[in-house]
Design a protein around this motif. Structure first.
Motif, mmCIF file in Angstrom:
data_model
loop_
_atom_site.group_PDB
_atom_site.id
_atom_site.type_symbol
_atom_site.label_atom_id
_atom_site.label_comp_id
_atom_site.label_asym_id
_atom_site.label_seq_id
_atom_site.Cartn_x
_atom_site.Cartn_y
_atom_site.Cartn_z
ATOM 1 N N ASP A 6 0.836 -1.203 0.000
ATOM 2 C CA ASP A 6 0.000 0.000 0.000
ATOM 3 C C ASP A 6 0.870 1.253 0.000
ATOM 4 O OD1 ASP A 6 -2.286 -1.526 0.022
ATOM 5 O OD2 ASP A 6 -2.658 -1.298 2.175
ATOM 6 N N PHE A 7 1.947 1.202 0.783
ATOM 7 C CA PHE A 7 2.837 2.362 0.843
ATOM 8 C C PHE A 7 3.483 2.622 -0.515
ATOM 9 C CE2 PHE A 7 6.933 4.373 1.315
ATOM 10 C CZ PHE A 7 6.597 5.502 2.053
ATOM 11 N N ALA A 8 3.962 1.566 -1.163
ATOM 12 C CA ALA A 8 4.601 1.724 -2.463
ATOM 13 C C ALA A 8 3.633 2.328 -3.482
ATOM 14 C CB ALA A 8 5.131 0.379 -2.961
ATOM 15 N N ASP A 9 2.350 1.983 -3.366
ATOM 16 C CA ASP A 9 1.347 2.556 -4.267
ATOM 17 C C ASP A 9 1.134 4.044 -3.991
ATOM 18 O OD1 ASP A 9 0.913 0.137 -5.535
ATOM 19 O OD2 ASP A 9 -0.812 -0.393 -4.286
ATOM 20 N N ALA A 10 1.240 4.443 -2.732
ATOM 21 C CA ALA A 10 0.948 5.826 -2.348
ATOM 22 C C ALA A 10 2.140 6.761 -2.491
ATOM 23 C CB ALA A 10 0.443 5.867 -0.905
ATOM 24 N N SER A 11 3.356 6.220 -2.390
ATOM 25 C CA SER A 11 4.547 7.063 -2.362
ATOM 26 C C SER A 11 4.889 7.605 -3.749
ATOM 27 C CB SER A 11 5.751 6.272 -1.833
ATOM 28 O OG SER A 11 6.934 7.047 -1.905
ATOM 29 N N PRO A 33 10.234 6.000 -5.240
ATOM 30 C CA PRO A 33 10.330 4.542 -5.229
ATOM 31 C C PRO A 33 10.351 3.975 -3.816
ATOM 32 C CG PRO A 33 11.854 5.477 -6.832
ATOM 33 C CD PRO A 33 11.295 6.634 -6.060
ATOM 34 N N ALA A 34 9.704 2.835 -3.654
ATOM 35 C CA ALA A 34 9.664 2.136 -2.368
ATOM 36 C C ALA A 34 9.729 0.640 -2.639
ATOM 37 C CB ALA A 34 8.388 2.484 -1.606
ATOM 38 N N PRO A 35 10.323 -0.139 -1.724
ATOM 39 C CA PRO A 35 10.391 -1.589 -1.931
ATOM 40 C C PRO A 35 9.010 -2.215 -1.999
ATOM 41 C CG PRO A 35 11.842 -0.887 -0.147
ATOM 42 C CD PRO A 35 10.955 0.274 -0.472
ATOM 43 N N ARG A 36 8.937 -3.332 -2.718
ATOM 44 C CA ARG A 36 7.715 -4.122 -2.764
ATOM 45 C C ARG A 36 8.000 -5.522 -2.219
ATOM 46 N NH1 ARG A 36 3.337 -2.040 -5.168
ATOM 47 N NH2 ARG A 36 3.602 -0.068 -6.304
ATOM 48 N N PRO A 37 7.012 -6.111 -1.558
ATOM 49 C CA PRO A 37 7.229 -7.436 -0.954
ATOM 50 C C PRO A 37 7.384 -8.520 -2.005
ATOM 51 C CG PRO A 37 4.927 -6.774 -0.760
ATOM 52 C CD PRO A 37 5.660 -5.591 -1.299
ATOM 53 N N LEU A 38 8.293 -9.459 -1.728
ATOM 54 C CA LEU A 38 8.507 -10.609 -2.608
ATOM 55 C C LEU A 38 8.134 -11.922 -1.937
ATOM 56 C CD1 LEU A 38 11.976 -9.671 -4.177
ATOM 57 C CD2 LEU A 38 9.704 -9.453 -5.230
ATOM 58 N N GLY A 39 7.972 -11.916 -0.632
ATOM 59 C CA GLY A 39 7.617 -13.152 0.050
ATOM 60 C C GLY A 39 8.152 -13.184 1.465
ATOM 61 N N ILE A 40 7.736 -14.223 2.199
ATOM 62 C CA ILE A 40 8.134 -14.406 3.595
ATOM 63 C C ILE A 40 8.797 -15.763 3.737
ATOM 64 C CG2 ILE A 40 7.289 -14.619 5.977
ATOM 65 C CD1 ILE A 40 4.957 -12.777 5.080
ATOM 66 N N ARG A 72 18.920 14.721 -3.641
ATOM 67 C CA ARG A 72 17.484 14.527 -3.854
ATOM 68 C C ARG A 72 17.031 13.216 -3.212
ATOM 69 N NH1 ARG A 72 15.234 17.709 -7.872
ATOM 70 N NH2 ARG A 72 13.312 17.084 -6.785
ATOM 71 N N LEU A 73 15.779 13.175 -2.831
ATOM 72 C CA LEU A 73 15.173 11.959 -2.302
ATOM 73 C C LEU A 73 14.896 11.008 -3.457
ATOM 74 C CD1 LEU A 73 13.949 10.487 0.161
ATOM 75 C CD2 LEU A 73 11.794 11.668 -0.336
ATOM 76 N N VAL A 74 15.409 9.779 -3.369
ATOM 77 C CA VAL A 74 15.234 8.824 -4.476
ATOM 78 C C VAL A 74 14.597 7.514 -4.027
ATOM 79 C CG1 VAL A 74 17.136 9.803 -5.819
ATOM 80 C CG2 VAL A 74 17.595 7.921 -4.226
ATOM 81 N N GLY A 75 14.279 7.386 -2.747
ATOM 82 C CA GLY A 75 13.645 6.157 -2.292
ATOM 83 C C GLY A 75 13.248 6.258 -0.831
ATOM 84 N N VAL A 76 12.224 5.488 -0.462
ATOM 85 C CA VAL A 76 11.735 5.467 0.912
ATOM 86 C C VAL A 76 11.615 4.017 1.353
ATOM 87 C CG1 VAL A 76 9.971 6.266 2.508
ATOM 88 C CG2 VAL A 76 10.400 7.554 0.411
ATOM 89 N N LEU A 77 12.284 3.680 2.451
ATOM 90 C CA LEU A 77 12.316 2.308 2.966
ATOM 91 C C LEU A 77 11.352 2.146 4.135
ATOM 92 C CD1 LEU A 77 16.211 1.839 3.029
ATOM 93 C CD2 LEU A 77 14.630 1.348 1.148
ATOM 94 N N ASP A 78 11.172 0.888 4.548
ATOM 95 C CA ASP A 78 10.450 0.550 5.778
ATOM 96 C C ASP A 78 9.012 1.059 5.803
ATOM 97 O OD1 ASP A 78 12.160 -1.076 7.086
ATOM 98 O OD2 ASP A 78 12.602 0.274 8.741
ATOM 99 N N GLY A 79 8.295 0.827 4.724
ATOM 100 C CA GLY A 79 6.897 1.248 4.686
ATOM 101 C C GLY A 79 5.939 0.257 5.312
#
Length: 295
Positions: A71-76, A79-86, A206-213
């Motif tokens: 959800d965060f990656a969609d809103a940001s 760029p933000a990481p996307r989940p790949l699995g657990i 410049r801001l180029v990415g946001v982690l820990d969403g």
């Protein structure tokens, strides 16, 4: 850094990654140095990253984080990481862990672009975009920062005792006694909830990415404003305020949340994580010097 902290090295991480994600078997697994306090981070090949919690967590917890992360990656707007699995742990590493996409960029620090208007504009744009995400049925979950400031009085009293000689505890106590009284402004909005330097990637100022969403959720609309004191000097902070359109109370509550967070860093990580301790000290200094906040 923490009592009972889990330890994992590259070899074991590689074994668990190959077992749980066979398609990644054989790719190089390299520990990523940094000042993180929650996860051990390993880059996997060129496009993935494994995050191994330093304290045991369940797969259900990480599954909830994965939903919030997506959800965060969609809103940001950045760029933000996307989940790949657990992945599952075992007796050697007794915790669930997660895989995400890798982002390039340098971890921000409290001073790297502290006086830069363009960086301040990026931070302001981030906060505005996150607030625009629909809250829907979400409510503040009651965990950590983002609710009532006064709920943190006991924690702040503890931090003040622990921080004597590190910061000006008397001035911090006075500042907190003022800021804790500032009323909440408006309804909760969607918030990253931890916009500290370690969760922001920069390149060429410049801001180029946001982690820990993974904690993306409803919270006090002032909470994400902590980035202004964690990362910016006075003039640049005003750029953020202008973009966000923060009222006096909203802005002062942002400073209160920044002070609350910073005071937990200055003493807890004094010997185990100097980068985080320095962040705490620099943020405390900025809040105490801010005439727009304390008058």
């Amino acid at each position: 850094m923490h009592d009972g902290q889990l330890v994992i090295e590259e070899e074991l991480a590689g074994e668990l990654i190959a077992r749980e994600f066979p398609r990644l078997a054989g790719l190089p697994v390299v520990a990523v140095p940094g000042a993180g306090t929650v996860n051990a981070i390993f880059r996997v090949g060129s496009d993935a990253v494994a995050r191994f919690p330093l304290a045991s967590v369940s797969a259900d917890e990480l599954a909830a984080e994965a939903v919030a992360l997506a959800d965060f990656a969609d809103a940001s707007p950045f760029p933000a990481p996307r989940p790949l699995g657990i992945g599952a742990g075992d007796q050697r590493y007794p915790s669930a862990w997660s895989m995400q996409t890798w982002l390039t960029g340098e971890i921000a620090d409290p001073f790297c672009a502290a006086g830069t208007e363009t960086f301040a504009r990026d931070l302001g744009a981030l906060v505005v975009a996150l607030r625009a995400a629909p809250v829907g049925s979400r409510v503040f979950d009651g965990r950590g920062r983002g609710g009532a400031l006064a709920d943190h009085d006991e924690w702040m009293a503890h931090c003040l005792k622990q921080s004597a000689g590190i910061v000006d505890a008397a001035r911090v106590s006075c500042a907190w006694s003022m800021l804790r009284e500032v009323p909440q402004v408006g309804e909760p909005v969607m918030s990253h909830r931890d916009l500290i330097p370690a969760n922001l990637l920069v390149a060429e100022g410049r801001l180029v990415g946001v982690l820990d969403g993974g904690s993306f959720g409803a919270a006090d609309r002032s909470l994400d404003l902590v980035c202004a004191w964690h990362l910016l000097e006075a003039e640049a902070r005003l750029v953020v305020r202008g973009i966000v359109g923060a009222s006096d109370d909203e802005w002062r509550r942002g400073a209160a949340w920044a002070l609350q967070q910073a005071m937990g860093l200055v003493w807890y990580y004094e010997r185990t994580n100097p980068v985080m301790a320095e962040l705490g000290r620099s943020t405390v200094t900025r809040v105490l010097a801010d005439q727009d906040v304390l008058g």
